[in-house]
Design a protein around this motif. Structure first.
Motif, short mmCIF file in Angstrom:
data_model
loop_
_atom_site.label_atom_id
_atom_site.label_comp_id
_atom_site.label_asym_id
_atom_site.label_seq_id
_atom_site.Cartn_x
_atom_site.Cartn_y
_atom_site.Cartn_z
N THR A 13 35.28 36.71 44.88
CA THR A 13 35.98 36.37 43.41
C THR A 13 37.01 37.38 42.92
OG1 THR A 13 34.22 34.57 42.64
CG2 THR A 13 36.16 35.94 40.82
N LEU A 14 38.11 36.96 42.87
CA LEU A 14 39.43 38.42 42.14
C LEU A 14 39.39 38.41 40.92
CD1 LEU A 14 40.05 40.87 44.35
CD2 LEU A 14 41.95 39.72 44.88
N ALA B 252 33.12 48.08 48.37
CA ALA B 252 33.41 46.76 49.14
C ALA B 252 32.87 46.44 50.68
CB ALA B 252 34.66 46.42 48.99
N THR B 253 31.35 47.26 50.74
CA THR B 253 31.49 47.51 51.87
C THR B 253 32.45 48.09 53.20
OG1 THR B 253 29.57 46.16 51.96
CG2 THR B 253 30.48 46.51 54.04
N LEU B 254 33.98 47.03 53.21
CA LEU B 254 34.59 47.57 53.69
C LEU B 254 35.88 46.51 53.67
CD1 LEU B 254 36.29 49.45 55.20
CD2 LEU B 254 37.01 47.92 57.20
N LEU B 255 36.05 45.18 53.76
CA LEU B 255 37.53 45.03 53.57
C LEU B 255 37.20 43.59 52.57
CD1 LEU B 255 39.98 43.63 54.80
CD2 LEU B 255 38.56 41.55 55.93
N ILE B 256 38.47 44.03 51.23
CA ILE B 256 38.58 42.93 50.59
C ILE B 256 39.31 42.04 50.20
CG2 ILE B 256 38.82 43.15 47.67
CD1 ILE B 256 37.70 46.04 48.08
N ARG C 74 34.41 47.39 40.27
CA ARG C 74 35.63 48.02 39.49
C ARG C 74 35.90 48.79 40.24
NH1 ARG C 74 35.35 49.80 33.38
NH2 ARG C 74 37.26 50.18 34.02
N THR C 75 36.72 48.74 41.37
CA THR C 75 37.50 49.32 42.53
C THR C 75 38.18 50.64 41.83
OG1 THR C 75 39.76 47.90 42.69
CG2 THR C 75 38.18 47.40 43.81
N TRP D 190 39.78 44.29 39.99
CA TRP D 190 38.15 44.19 39.97
C TRP D 190 37.58 43.03 40.95
CZ3 TRP D 190 34.91 43.94 35.33
CH2 TRP D 190 35.68 45.15 33.80
N VAL D 191 36.25 43.04 41.60
CA VAL D 191 35.76 41.87 42.74
C VAL D 191 34.41 41.27 43.30
CG1 VAL D 191 35.85 43.94 44.72
CG2 VAL D 191 35.69 41.67 45.52
N ALA D 192 34.24 40.64 43.34
CA ALA D 192 31.81 40.40 42.81
C ALA D 192 32.07 39.18 44.83
CB ALA D 192 31.75 39.53 42.75
N GLY D 193 31.00 39.29 45.00
CA GLY D 193 30.64 38.82 46.15
C GLY D 193 29.31 39.57 47.09
#
Length: 592
Positions: free
Chosen positions: A386-387, A335-339, A442-443, A407-410
């Motif tokens: 979005t989480l 996620a580059t880094l921070l979520i 998908r983390t 899961w995360v989007a952005g």
């Protein structure tokens, strides 16, 4: 948000080189980075002007041996030569690939796999390590003809007049190889747009509306060290003090000393870093440090323990540390880094949940005291993010309170892994069932959401299922290492093995002992105490417990436990198990 970076006329997607060019023009003599050597002696320093000059010098050399878009390996020990090399790559328009520096045979296979995957044309190192790096990589066929360049901070050459490469938002800012805790490391392709988005997300989440001083000791080839400790303070125009991770590991009191000496505002690390300081509390408390300047202590990269937060706060409140300084958060290289992150003005959220409920996949209240476990909140979704909590098998979104994959989007989510098309599609381009929305990362981590707060429970691939119950290995390992004196912290691995006759999954724990306790530890008493503690706390029976020599548990370059590899070594009987040695063998080992 008003801070010094907005003095610049930066483009819509700011690049690191554009920021450096502006900083060097407006405040050339201000210190950007300081590196501390043994006993926190100031060893290296870079002003903005000096960083710009050296990055131009080595960037021009890179241009002579590469083309824009080529990969360049950065293999450095701790120090500011790494920072110069990173910015030199951006001047030349090549893609830096930070890599763990090799020492002997350690991590040789991992480093060689990364080198072959990224297919770099140039290898950068510092003067002291140049011959070693060449010896480690040149045996690879594709690196016999590569160019090897040593970066010297004492290089007095004038900066070339050539223009820097103008990077587009979608060009790669760097390739960050994962720590490989559950698989072979893969290179996350971080674009300039991904990086700019996450640096701004981090600035807002941390509440940095000024230019706070940072202190960091995490390895610079690791995503936390590179982004949280180097690029984020640079993005803010802040002063950054860096330390050696090896020095911190052996003398952890030097970390709070640096925070106290330089009046640092932001500094952090994994949970175990705070435990190390608690273990050395007498040295820290007696030294007269003042931690009142410390406003944000991020805690990430491994499970955040409520007990650690409480003990650290109680221990160091007398010298200025405050409960709301702790900042549990969640992030990863993919996620580059921070979520997720919370508010720096609030104390961490600790929620009492049912241990049995988590084992069944839901986070309800505990039935009684024995059923209680404490979950630490890791913050909320960030701006433009979005989480979702998703069933990893069906891809269906789960309601609040249910445990599933995070899961995360952005805009900070990269496109994928370098050279791994199918893994990129599976990991970075997931779709929630029934939702037409964006692609999701998908983390691989499990967790749940309650009242918009994320709670992380463990890795999906590490999850152990025994007799229908979900068992999180981190919890088992945490209980085990505290069950008997002389057991090494952050050096245990819990995993399941299948009985070949019955097919039943059973739980195994491998735990290292401390160096000075190899011969003195009572193996029978220790294993009995571990088994009883886990049964009492988790209502789980460990089928087999083995105690190991120090250094036996395989770990990633950032210190995460490789549980799958430990399981393989256990089955292959290649772990150095104390209980399998005769007294004569043990005595011989102790005399080595």
């Amino acid at each position: 948000m008003l801070d010094k970076r907005h003095e610049l006329s930066a483009p819509a997607v700011p690049t690191l080189w554009g920021l450096l060019d502006g900083f060097a023009a407006t405040r050339p003599d201000e210190k950007a980075f300081l590196y501390l050597g043994p006993d926190n002696i100031e060893q290296e320093v870079l002003t903005y002007a000096e960083l710009l000059r050296l990055a131009r010098v080595y960037g021009q050399r890179l241009r002579q041996h590469s083309r824009p878009g080529d990969r360049v390996i950065l293999m450095f020990p701790s120090g500011l030569a790494f920072v110069v090399a990173f910015f030199a790559c951006h001047f030349a328009g090549v893609v830096p690939v930070p890599m763990v520096p090799l020492k002997g045979q350690r991590l040789r296979n991992t480093v060689h796999a990364i080198a072959e995957n990224c297919a770099a044309s140039v290898v950068l190192s510092n003067v002291e390590q140049a011959e070693l790096v060449h010896a480690q990589l040149s045996p690879l066929p594709s690196y016999r003809e590569a160019t090897y360049i040593a970066v010297d901070l004492d290089n007095g050459s004038p900066a070339p007049v050539a223009d820097a490469h103008e990077a587009s938002p979608q060009e790669l800012a760097f390739i960050q190889y994962t720590s490989g805790s559950t698989s072979v490391p893969r290179g996350v392709m971080v674009s300039h747009a991904n990086l700019a988005a996450n640096l701004e997300m981090m600035a807002e989440a941390f509440g940095n509306d000024d230019t706070p001083t940072y202190v960091g000791w995490a390895p610079l080839y690791h995503d936390m060290g590179l982004i949280a400790n180097v690029l984020e303070p640079f993005y803010l125009g802040s002063f950054c003090i860096l330390m050696s991770p090896n020095l911190f590991a052996h003398r952890p009191w030097l970390w709070p000393k640096a925070i106290s000496d330089y009046r640092a505002v932001v500094s952090g690390g994994p949970n175990y870093a705070y435990d190390l300081c608690i273990e050395r509390r007498d040295q820290i408390l007696e030294a007269g440090f003042d931690l009142s300047s410390w406003k944000l202590a991020f805690n990430s990269a491994e499970p955040v323990r409520a007990g650690t937060l409480e003990r650290f706060t109680k221990t160091f409140e007398p010298i200025g540390f405050r409960p709301h300084t702790f900042y549990p958060c969640f992030g990863m290289a993919e996620a580059t880094l921070l979520i997720t992150g919370g508010s720096r003005k609030e104390e961490p959220i600790v929620r009492s949940v049912s241990r049995g409920g988590l084992a069944r996949g839901s986070a309800g209240p505990p039935a009684d005291e024995k059923d209680e476990t404490l979950a630490v909140g890791c913050g909320r979704a960030l701006r433009d993010e979005t989480l979702r909590i998703v069933d990893p098998e069906t891809s269906a979104a789960l309601p609040d309170g249910e445990v599933g994959e995070i899961w995360v989007a952005g805009p900070h989510i990269p496109e994928g892994y370098w050279g791994h098309e199918q893994a990129s599609k599976d990991t970075f381009h997931a779709r929630v069932d029934g939702e037409p929305g964006p692609r999701f990362l998908r983390t691989g981590d499990l967790g749940f959401v309650l009242d918009n707060e994320l709670y992380v429970t463990g890795r999906h691939k590490d999850l152990i299922i025994v007799r229908g119950h979900n068992i999180y290995p981190q919890d088992i390992e945490y209980m085990a290492e505290r069950a008997w004196p002389g057991l090494k912290k952050n050096s245990g691995a819990a995993f399941a093995v299948e009985d070949p006759e019955t097919g039943i999954q059973t739980l195994v724990l491998a735990q290292e002992v401390m160096m000075g306790n190899r011969q003195a530890i009572d193996i029978d008493a220790a294993t009995k105490a571990i088994r009883q503690e886990i049964l009492k706390e988790a209502d789980v029976t460990v089928h087999k417990i083995v105690l190991l020599d120090p250094g036996s548990i395989p770990k990633t370059s950032s210190g995460k436990i490789r549980r799958a590899e430990t399981r393989i070594r256990y089955l292959e009987e290649t772990l150095s198990i104390l209980s399998r040695r005769s007294p004569a063998t043990a005595a011989a080992a102790g005399s080595d």
